[in-house]
Scaffold this motif. Structure first.
Motif, PDB file in Angstrom:
ATOM      1  N   ARG A 164      37.238 -10.198 -32.361  1.00 19.97           N
ATOM      2  CA  ARG A 164      36.557  -8.909 -32.209  1.00 19.97           C
ATOM      3  C   ARG A 164      36.704  -8.046 -33.447  1.00 19.97           C
ATOM      4  O   ARG A 164      35.793  -7.308 -33.812  1.00 19.97           O
ATOM      5  CB  ARG A 164      37.094  -8.178 -30.971  1.00 19.97           C
ATOM      6  CG  ARG A 164      36.744  -8.892 -29.664  1.00 19.97           C
ATOM      7  CD  ARG A 164      37.373  -8.211 -28.465  1.00 19.97           C
ATOM      8  NE  ARG A 164      37.138  -6.786 -28.479  1.00 19.97           N
ATOM      9  CZ  ARG A 164      36.033  -6.221 -28.037  1.00 19.97           C
ATOM     10  NH1 ARG A 164      35.078  -6.951 -27.530  1.00 19.97           N
ATOM     11  NH2 ARG A 164      35.881  -4.921 -28.092  1.00 19.97           N
ATOM     12  N   LEU A 187      34.315  -9.009 -36.181  1.00 19.11           N
ATOM     13  CA  LEU A 187      32.967  -8.532 -35.896  1.00 19.11           C
ATOM     14  C   LEU A 187      32.878  -7.018 -35.930  1.00 19.11           C
ATOM     15  O   LEU A 187      31.831  -6.451 -35.646  1.00 19.11           O
ATOM     16  CB  LEU A 187      32.549  -9.014 -34.497  1.00 19.11           C
ATOM     17  CG  LEU A 187      31.775 -10.312 -34.378  1.00 19.11           C
ATOM     18  CD1 LEU A 187      30.386 -10.127 -34.931  1.00 19.11           C
ATOM     19  CD2 LEU A 187      32.460 -11.455 -35.078  1.00 19.11           C
ATOM     20  N   ALA A 188      34.002  -6.329 -36.198  1.00 21.72           N
ATOM     21  CA  ALA A 188      34.057  -4.868 -36.152  1.00 21.72           C
ATOM     22  C   ALA A 188      33.647  -4.340 -34.787  1.00 21.72           C
ATOM     23  O   ALA A 188      33.064  -3.274 -34.671  1.00 21.72           O
ATOM     24  CB  ALA A 188      33.190  -4.247 -37.248  1.00 21.72           C
ATOM     25  N   LEU A 189      33.927  -5.120 -33.718  1.00 20.81           N
ATOM     26  CA  LEU A 189      33.717  -4.618 -32.365  1.00 20.81           C
ATOM     27  C   LEU A 189      34.948  -3.838 -31.931  1.00 20.81           C
ATOM     28  O   LEU A 189      34.962  -3.184 -30.906  1.00 20.81           O
ATOM     29  CB  LEU A 189      33.473  -5.777 -31.393  1.00 20.81           C
ATOM     30  CG  LEU A 189      32.160  -6.520 -31.600  1.00 20.81           C
ATOM     31  CD1 LEU A 189      32.087  -7.746 -30.706  1.00 20.81           C
ATOM     32  CD2 LEU A 189      30.987  -5.593 -31.322  1.00 20.81           C
ATOM     33  N   GLN A 190      35.995  -3.953 -32.712  1.00 17.37           N
ATOM     34  CA  GLN A 190      37.246  -3.287 -32.409  1.00 17.37           C
ATOM     35  C   GLN A 190      37.894  -2.920 -33.732  1.00 17.37           C
ATOM     36  O   GLN A 190      37.730  -3.609 -34.737  1.00 17.37           O
ATOM     37  CB  GLN A 190      38.146  -4.257 -31.633  1.00 17.37           C
ATOM     38  CG  GLN A 190      39.452  -3.666 -31.225  1.00 17.37           C
ATOM     39  CD  GLN A 190      40.355  -4.722 -30.610  1.00 17.37           C
ATOM     40  OE1 GLN A 190      39.904  -5.708 -30.070  1.00 17.37           O
ATOM     41  NE2 GLN A 190      41.645  -4.502 -30.720  1.00 17.37           N
ATOM     42  N   ARG A 233      25.851  -6.428 -40.248  1.00 19.92           N
ATOM     43  CA  ARG A 233      25.932  -7.166 -38.980  1.00 19.92           C
ATOM     44  C   ARG A 233      25.051  -8.404 -38.978  1.00 19.92           C
ATOM     45  O   ARG A 233      25.315  -9.356 -38.248  1.00 19.92           O
ATOM     46  CB  ARG A 233      25.567  -6.251 -37.815  1.00 19.92           C
ATOM     47  CG  ARG A 233      26.636  -5.204 -37.530  1.00 19.92           C
ATOM     48  CD  ARG A 233      26.608  -4.754 -36.091  1.00 19.92           C
ATOM     49  NE  ARG A 233      27.721  -3.879 -35.748  1.00 19.92           N
ATOM     50  CZ  ARG A 233      28.945  -4.301 -35.506  1.00 19.92           C
ATOM     51  NH1 ARG A 233      29.225  -5.590 -35.572  1.00 19.92           N
ATOM     52  NH2 ARG A 233      29.899  -3.453 -35.203  1.00 19.92           N
ATOM     53  N   GLN A 287      27.982 -13.099 -36.839  1.00 23.00           N
ATOM     54  CA  GLN A 287      27.593 -13.080 -35.432  1.00 23.00           C
ATOM     55  C   GLN A 287      28.653 -13.744 -34.550  1.00 23.00           C
ATOM     56  O   GLN A 287      29.537 -14.443 -35.045  1.00 23.00           O
ATOM     57  CB  GLN A 287      26.244 -13.769 -35.256  1.00 23.00           C
ATOM     58  CG  GLN A 287      25.082 -12.856 -35.638  1.00 23.00           C
ATOM     59  CD  GLN A 287      25.084 -11.586 -34.825  1.00 23.00           C
ATOM     60  OE1 GLN A 287      25.204 -11.609 -33.608  1.00 23.00           O
ATOM     61  NE2 GLN A 287      24.996 -10.451 -35.498  1.00 23.00           N
ATOM     62  N   ILE A 288      28.547 -13.501 -33.240  1.00 25.06           N
ATOM     63  CA  ILE A 288      29.581 -13.989 -32.320  1.00 25.06           C
ATOM     64  C   ILE A 288      28.958 -14.608 -31.075  1.00 25.06           C
ATOM     65  O   ILE A 288      27.868 -14.212 -30.653  1.00 25.06           O
ATOM     66  CB  ILE A 288      30.544 -12.835 -31.934  1.00 25.06           C
ATOM     67  CG1 ILE A 288      31.716 -13.361 -31.095  1.00 25.06           C
ATOM     68  CG2 ILE A 288      29.809 -11.726 -31.192  1.00 25.06           C
ATOM     69  CD1 ILE A 288      32.883 -12.413 -31.021  1.00 25.06           C
ATOM     70  N   PHE A 327      30.319 -15.584 -27.109  1.00 30.98           N
ATOM     71  CA  PHE A 327      31.468 -15.352 -26.226  1.00 30.98           C
ATOM     72  C   PHE A 327      31.680 -16.507 -25.265  1.00 30.98           C
ATOM     73  O   PHE A 327      30.881 -17.442 -25.191  1.00 30.98           O
ATOM     74  CB  PHE A 327      31.268 -14.062 -25.435  1.00 30.98           C
ATOM     75  CG  PHE A 327      31.335 -12.828 -26.279  1.00 30.98           C
ATOM     76  CD1 PHE A 327      32.555 -12.308 -26.679  1.00 30.98           C
ATOM     77  CD2 PHE A 327      30.180 -12.176 -26.678  1.00 30.98           C
ATOM     78  CE1 PHE A 327      32.622 -11.173 -27.452  1.00 30.98           C
ATOM     79  CE2 PHE A 327      30.236 -11.034 -27.451  1.00 30.98           C
ATOM     80  CZ  PHE A 327      31.458 -10.524 -27.845  1.00 30.98           C
TER      81      PHE A 327
END
Lengths: 270, 508
Positions: free
Chosen positions: B304, B307-310, B336, B340-341, B343
């Motif tokens: 995370r 991905l700079a989601l956190q 971005r 990519q990610i 899950f």
């Protein structure tokens, strides 16, 4: 399926009541304010034309009850829609943003819900006069607080799901998440809640009208009729019983509807 | 041989209105034996378990014969035996325990019902929880997944059952915890003479514990053999396919090139506790990095943060040419496109209201790429790239299988032509044969598109098959890293050795 039957019963009852309140008054030759001097406070019966009797000044209870039901339903739906729009916008926005913005928005809501709501409504109604618009807005604002809380929690649940996180990773900002993912996915939940907010709004409006804070005469809602009926309780109980029964049936229909919709939603999301 | 403790003959079960899910299934289970029921999702494994403890929903059609301890096992006898002679442990221990009562109180209740009071500590010790007095005073959420599963086993044993049904008990556990639970079940079987019906889709767990293997396929018994025969000779075609899917091949040679990921002394929190401490590594462009570790080691947090989601803090952080935490606004949005990610959970990977085409067009619309016609063409190309039929474009997620959903999620991640693809347990929730297909796909995409991969997984076999280098995390720290071949062949750190041993991959 049991849930489907419940939904059919609820929808059936609701349509019946709504249709009666829309069409019913035209079935009789009286209008709601017509005074039948020959038949004051007459008991229900078919022979004299006043199917549900008449009140102390000879007005037809059947017509008045259905007309009042129409007014109550309209005000209830109006307030419910106001609650839905504001609650959805506020709650979903808070839940989508998350973090400090979310906390600040929810604390603001706590402050508002701590205010003595009825007192403020009474104040507003006396200050600005008793108009239908103000009544709808005030009751809608009241119902929207709970709705905003629930939709905030639902939005926060959706926010951490992979498809929302994936959209964030693709470069989506809060507005995109809110309008394409979180908002639309909350609609089912919001409509279930609407079926609970409308009867709440009807009840609050009836309460205000019962206290004499509702619409001005000659408009009349169920709460106003209840207040009149209480005056004649000893001599003519039907004047109270007719609107009370209608109100009770209306609330039962909505409760059943909410239950059935919730069951449907649970099945679909499982 | 003695009469079997449990036998099923010509079992045929169908849910209301649906086709039969079990066809003529039969098996025997002797006292003290472990029979593994192996099969992919939808093969009817759990239906057998539900039939044995009378948990089939109302309106289920059920024919055939079940016998337990020499007498027919009908509804009345099931009700009498359930929770006494026959006990069951489920996959989801967290949902099976009362969240608001202490472990000790829940176990005490079960023991009392069995007329065996005051033995809570002994019961916890028996399932390998040596710190019993402390654990008994805890609530379920304060325990690890493996500990909870052990408590569930202690609860099931409270009534001294003769048959224990274990339904996917290790599926939700990381390999270390799973290995511990398997060893425990095996020990209990020997010490108590317990018969074990072990239902699982995990080939490795079955190999570790079973005496005999029953392979189910689409509700029929496909193969039935003792363990050695099953794994050595693969008695049926389905068994051969399954064993082939599990053999994933050797690690690719290490890729050398300019770095695309550079991480020095990365720190990050999860739920206000430090989850990553001083994590440093470098990944060359076009390479594949496997990130392994037990649950709670910080693997997903690392994904995370990349991905700079956190939020995370590092001395140096270069992800595809930039430090995402220094970028804002349109620069962040442009960045971005490069990372990519994908899950883990295919069930919620796609917006349930979006069709496949909508999901695949979303990244294009977000970045304003192409008009509608061009976007539709891209959707077709993406579906082809992940080997899905273009006819699926108008379907919604609920009409797709788990593997198909995961392929769509991968296609969506590829839509912006990223340089780095992060996979957070991207194959863990899928059946073995489906996993093999997705791993193949990822390997091909990596080659054909020059993708750099970060593959977060607790499945060491999958990591070995896909990744040329590996990073081992324990408690948020990197305990070992290097190229996969040498780390797997000569693990230096004790934790790496434990992880490898739990996956049956230890150096020989």
């Amino acid at each position: 399926m049991a849930g489907d039957r419940r939904l059919r019963v609820a929808v059936g009852l609701f349509v019946l009541l709504a249709a009666a309140s829309l069409v019913g008054p035209w079935l009789r030759p009286f209008d709601a304010w017509h005074t039948d001097w020959a038949q004051l406070q007459i008991a229900p019966g078919l022979a004299h034309g006043h199917w549900l009797g008449s009140d102390a000044i000879g007005r037809d209870v059947f017509v008045r009850t259905l007309l009042a039901g129409r007014v109550s339903l309209l005000l209830g739906f109006g307030a419910g829609l106001v609650a839905l729009l504001f609650g959805l916008a506020y709650g979903a926005l808070a839940g989508t943003l998350g973090g400090g913005a979310e906390r600040a928005m929810m604390r603001a809501l706590d402050v508002v819900s701590a205010l003595p709501f009825l007192l403020i409504v009474v104040l507003l109604l006396t200050l600005f006069g008793r108009s239908a618009v103000l009544l709808v807005l005030a009751v809608g604002a009241y119902a929207c607080i709970d709705l905003a809380r629930m939709l905030r929690a639902e939005a926060a649940r959706l926010r951490v799901l992979p498809f929302v996180q994936a959209a964030r990773a693709l470069g989506a900002g809060p507005w995109w998440l809110l309008t394409r993912h979180i908002g639309p996915n909350q609609l089912g939940f919001a409509f279930v809640y609407l079926s609970l907010a409308v009867p709440q709004a009807i009840l609050v409006e009836s309460f205000l009208s019962f206290l004499g804070l509702g619409l001005d005469e000659p408009s009349v809602s169920l709460g106003g009729l209840l207040a009149e009926g209480v005056q004649e309780l000893e001599d003519a109980p039907w004047v109270l019983l007719a609107p009370a029964t209608f109100l009770a049936l209306l609330l039962i229909a909505f409760t059943l509807l909410g239950d059935a919709l919730r069951a449907r939603l649970a099945v679909r999301s499982a | 041989m003695n009469a079997p403790l449990l036998s099923a003959h010509a079992l045929r079960i169908g849910y209301r209105d649906g086709p039969d899910v079990l066809h003529e299934v039969g098996f025997d289970l002797a006292a003290g034996e472990c029979l593994a029921v192996l099969g992919e999702s939808g093969s009817g494994k759990s239906t057998i378990a539900r039939a044995l403890i009378g948990l089939l929903p109302k309106g289920t059609r059920c024919a055939g014969e079940l016998r337990f301890d020499g007498a027919p096992l009908d509804a009345a006898r099931i009700a009498a035996c359930r929770g006494r002679d026959i006990a069951m442990v489920f996959q989801d221990a967290a949902a099976s325990l009362h969240p608001l009562r202490r472990i000790g109180a829940q176990l005490d209740e079960a023991l009392r019902r069995a007329g065996n009071a005051c033995a809570v500590v002994a019961a916890l010790r028996e399932v390998g929880l040596d710190d019993a007095p402390v654990l008994a005073a805890r609530y379920p959420h304060e325990l690890s997944g493996g500990q909870r599963q052990r408590v569930m086993i202690a609860l099931a044993l409270a009534s001294s059952p003769r048959l224990l049904i274990a339904d996917e008990v290790t599926a939700a556990l990381d390999p270390l915890a799973a290995a511990g639970v398997l060893d425990l079940l095996d020990r209990l079987r020997r010490e108590r003479g317990l018969s074990l019906l072990f239902i699982s889709h995990d080939l490795h767990a079955v190999r570790r514990i079973a005496d005999r293997v029953l392979l189910l396929r689409a509700g029929r018994v496909d193969a039935s053999a003792d363990r050695e025969t099953f794994f050595a000779a693969a008695p049926s075609e389905a068994a051969r396919d399954l064993l082939a899917a599990a053999r994933r091949g050797e690690a690719p040679p290490a890729v050398i090139g300019e770095p695309i990921l550079q991480v020095v002394a990365l720190q990050a929190d999860y739920a206000r506790r430090p989850a990553l401490r001083e994590v440093s590594f470098v990944l060359p462009r076009g390479a594949a990095l496997g990130v392994v570790g037990a649950s709670g080691s910080g693997k997903s947090t690392l994904a995370r943060v990349l991905l700079a989601l956190q939020r995370g803090h590092a001395q140096t952080l270069r992800v595809a040419g930039a430090d995402p935490f220094l970028l804002t606004g349109s620069a962040r949005k442009a960045w971005r496109r490069r990372v990519q990610i994908v899950f883990q959970d295919p069930g919620s990977a796609l917006d349930p209201r979006f069709s496949v085409a909508d999901s695949l067009r979303e990244p294009l619309r977000l970045h304003g790429l192409g008009d509608v016609a061009a976007q539709r063409a891209t959707v077709g190309e993406l579906l082809a790239a992940v080997r899905l039929d273009v006819a699926l474009a108008d379907r919604r997620p609920h009409a797709l299988s788990g593997g198909q959903k995961q392929r769509v999620a991968i296609a969506r991640a590829l839509a912006l032509d990223p340089e780095v693809l992060v996979c957070d347990e991207a194959v863990s929730a899928l059946d073995l044969s489906v996993q093999a297909g997705i791993l193949d796909l990822l390997r091909d995409l990596q080659r054909s598109r020059g993708l750099s991969l970060v593959f977060v997984s607790h499945d060491l076999e999958a990591v070995r098959a896909l990744c040329d280098r590996v990073l081992v995390l324990e408690g948020g720290r990197v305990v070992e890293q290097g190229d996969t071949r040498s780390v797997f062949a000569h693990p230096q750190h004790a934790h790496t050795r434990a992880l490898l041993a739990a996956s049956g991959l230890g150096p020989t």
